[in-house]
Scaffold this active site. Structure first.
Site, mmCIF file in Angstrom:
data_model
loop_
_atom_site.group_PDB
_atom_site.id
_atom_site.type_symbol
_atom_site.label_atom_id
_atom_site.label_comp_id
_atom_site.label_asym_id
_atom_site.label_seq_id
_atom_site.Cartn_x
_atom_site.Cartn_y
_atom_site.Cartn_z
ATOM 1 N N CYS A 232 6.602 6.049 8.324
ATOM 2 C CA CYS A 232 7.015 5.287 7.278
ATOM 3 C C CYS A 232 8.530 5.640 6.756
ATOM 4 C CB CYS A 232 6.146 5.440 6.102
ATOM 5 S SG CYS A 232 4.574 4.873 6.380
ATOM 6 N N GLU B 131 0.877 -1.160 0.058
ATOM 7 C CA GLU B 131 0.055 -0.114 -0.067
ATOM 8 C C GLU B 131 1.161 1.102 -0.010
ATOM 9 O OE1 GLU B 131 -3.590 0.465 0.131
ATOM 10 O OE2 GLU B 131 -2.458 2.345 -0.404
HETATM 11 C C1 UDX Z 1 4.892 8.093 3.050
HETATM 12 C C2 UDX Z 1 4.902 7.853 1.344
HETATM 13 O O1 UDX Z 1 4.895 9.114 0.600
HETATM 14 C C3 UDX Z 1 3.777 6.853 1.093
HETATM 15 O O2 UDX Z 1 3.693 6.515 -0.356
HETATM 16 C C4 UDX Z 1 3.915 5.638 1.972
HETATM 17 O O3 UDX Z 1 2.924 4.764 1.763
HETATM 18 C C5 UDX Z 1 4.229 6.218 3.404
HETATM 19 O O4 UDX Z 1 5.120 6.803 3.711
HETATM 20 P P1 UDX Z 1 3.725 9.843 4.309
HETATM 21 O O5 UDX Z 1 4.713 9.423 5.637
HETATM 22 O O6 UDX Z 1 2.247 9.910 4.847
HETATM 23 O O7 UDX Z 1 3.873 8.825 3.366
HETATM 24 O O8 UDX Z 1 4.273 11.186 4.252
HETATM 25 P P2 UDX Z 1 4.868 12.153 2.958
HETATM 26 O O9 UDX Z 1 3.855 13.009 2.523
HETATM 27 O O10 UDX Z 1 5.469 11.037 2.015
HETATM 28 O O11 UDX Z 1 5.818 12.878 3.722
HETATM 29 C C6 UDX Z 1 6.966 12.347 4.515
HETATM 30 C C7 UDX Z 1 7.906 13.385 5.181
HETATM 31 O O12 UDX Z 1 8.543 14.012 4.393
HETATM 32 C C8 UDX Z 1 7.051 14.572 5.836
HETATM 33 O O13 UDX Z 1 7.698 14.700 7.414
HETATM 34 C C9 UDX Z 1 7.246 15.449 5.061
HETATM 35 O O14 UDX Z 1 7.130 16.687 5.932
HETATM 36 C C10 UDX Z 1 8.867 15.340 4.366
HETATM 37 N N1 UDX Z 1 8.669 15.984 3.351
HETATM 38 C C11 UDX Z 1 7.876 15.575 1.892
HETATM 39 C C12 UDX Z 1 9.874 16.966 2.857
HETATM 40 O O15 UDX Z 1 10.411 17.389 3.809
HETATM 41 N N2 UDX Z 1 9.816 17.800 1.674
HETATM 42 C C13 UDX Z 1 9.192 17.191 0.692
HETATM 43 O O16 UDX Z 1 9.288 17.686 -0.468
HETATM 44 C C14 UDX Z 1 7.934 16.093 0.804
#
Ligand code: UDX
Length: 441
Positions: free
Chosen positions: A268, A156
């Site tokens: 994650c 997923e």
């Molecule tokens: C992630 C994956 O995107 C998803 O596909 C997987 O199933 C689970 O892990 P999630 O943990 O919900 O999802 O958050 P995501 O939106 O990916 O952001 C992860 C982290 O990266 C956040 O702390 C966010 O602030 C940070 N981030 C994201 C950045 O610092 N810069 C960016 O450009 C994007």
């Protein structure tokens, strides 16, 4: 078996609850199971135990139709389901980098004795490569239906904050299967999503397991890449937000996940890259993933850099300094504080002598529970009252649109560090603030 299989979802955490509600919304009969009786009672009453936009509506609507039900009985699950989705969590182990698979093994052990007719079990949890083979063996050995119980692995990819949308309209589906029968059943279970034209990649178990961790490793690498550039920007006088924008117009690079700031956290990305490294070491290919160590290190260095910037603005010491922290969740539109960069920074600054007041639109209860040493306010204005320093650490829309002049009237000193490069420096400086950020001057 009917063309529309009856589905069960094992584990009603973030992934399981969303999957159960959305599959019911697509027209399937769904039974969700968990060992946590309180959680099941709340879900059955239409209450989602965490913050996720749209999910409660989908849950309630489908409880009302009767297509969605919840239970704590694995016997009911075995009786009911044609396709069983394993959606339990696989967090990082306390003592090392590897994934903790105890919930997954416990779920399989609880389910297997009740599988007395042909069915498909589908692993959705994120697992180290090689896990599915073991699960298949356990199912064959302990399910009364034996060889008639088949396993598939279908990871997923949903993002918190967009969980409903990502489940109903995923970018792709990955089906790790070992037989045409498994593929047929899985296609039936995802028929409405496939009918919408969603691409599907059919693979073996190992590839399906790897797709998920590879995707998260890539995303983490992309974020750490731009954050490494931010480190270079800081010593060259360059601006990482302009650098990122200029890079983004190259279609081969793309702008998503190229946002420099305090870096990634959550349940994650951090644990998945660590579990991936741990598994690579077991498999003797640790060299192939040694770059992930650097990805992790770059990410953690951003937190240290933010604390340094804050200390500079506090004139070298946090003693007698009142700090307002805006944001506690690991990202906006979530109440999840697992490995939250914002709270990590807040706790470090508090340890170094500051009085820290935290505000977050959704994550205050969770933050209070895990970080009782911090103080909490019910609004950004209340957190900022009398502050010598404001730290913007999670880019909620509410903070992005904040009026710097209004906030300026309640603080003691107009100092702000924008840890997410999400505020407009021109506006804040025009309102008399000293504005500092990561990767720009
Ligand atoms: C992630 C994956 O995107 C998803 O596909 C997987 O199933 C689970 O892990 P999630 O943990 O919900 O999802 O958050 P995501 O939106 O990916 O952001 C992860 C982290 O990266 C956040 O702390 C966010 O602030 C940070 N981030 C994201 C950045 O610092 N810069 C960016 O450009 C994007």
């Amino acid at each position: 078996m009917s063309t529309r299989p009856r589905l069960t979802v094992i584990g009603t955490g973030y992934l399981g609850t969303t999957h159960a509600a959305c599959m019911a919304d697509l027209g399937f009969e769904v039974l969700g199971v968990d060992i946590d009786e309180t959680k099941i009672a709340r879900l059955a009453a239409g209450e989602v135990p965490f913050y996720e936009p749209e999910l409660e509506q989908v849950l309630r609507k489908n409880l009302e139709t009767g297509r969605l039900r919840f239970t704590t009985s694995f016997a009911d699950v075995g009786d009911f389901g044609d396709v069983h989705f394993l959606c339990v969590g696989t967090p990082q182990r306390k003592d090392d980098y590897a994934a903790d698979l105890s919930a997954l093994h416990a779920a399989v052990d609880a389910l297997a004795p009740h599988l007395s007719r042909p069915c498909l079990v589908v692993g959705k949890s994120t697992v180290p490569a090689g896990t599915a083979v073991g699960v298949a063996q356990t199912l064959r050995a302990t399910a009364p239906a034996g060889e008639q119980v088949e396993l598939a692995w279908s990871p997923e990819f949903l993002r918190e904050g967009f969980a409903v949308r990502d489940t109903l309209r995923p970018d792709r589906l990955v089906f790790g299967v070992v037989s045409p029968r498994g593929e047929t059943l899985l296609r039936a279970a995802y028929a409405p999503i496939l009918a919408a034209g969603t691409p599907v990649v059919i693979t073996d178990f190992a590839t399906a397991e790897l797709v998920k961790v590879a995707a998260n490793a890539f995303l983490a690498t992309k974020i750490s890449f731009i954050n490494a550039m931010a480190e270079v920007c800081e010593v060259t006088g360059a601006d990482v937000t302009q650098l990122s924008e200029a890079l983004s117009y190259d279609e081969r690079i793309g702008g998503r996940f190229l946002h420099a700031g305090l870096g990634f956290g959550g349940g994650c990305l951090p644990k998945d890259i660590r579990a991936f490294m741990a598994r690579a070491e077991e498999l003797g290919v640790d060299q192939a993933l040694s770059f992930l160590r650097e990805v992790d290190a770059i990410n953690l260095r951003r937190r240290a850099r933010l604390v340094d910037l804050a200390e500079e603005l506090a004139e070298g010491s946090f003693r007698n300094c009142r700090v307002a922290v805006l944001g506690a969740a690991f990202k906006p539109n979530s109440d999840d504080i697992r490995d939250s960069p914002a709270l990590d920074v807040a706790a470090t600054i508090q340890r170094r002598g500051a009085t820290v007041w935290v505000y977050d639109p959704a994550a205050l209860d969770n933050a209070r529970r895990d970080y009782p040493q911090l103080s909490y306010a019910e609004s950004a204005m209340a957190a900022a009252a009398g502050a010598d320093l404001v730290l913007h650490l999670t880019e909620w829309a509410e903070f992005r649109t904040m009026d710097p002049a209004a906030l300026g009237t309640v603080v003691n000193r107009r100092n702000i560090v924008d840890g997410r490069n999400a505020l407009d420096p021109v506006r804040w400086r025009a309102a008399g603030w000293t504005y500092r950020a990561l990767g720009r001057h």
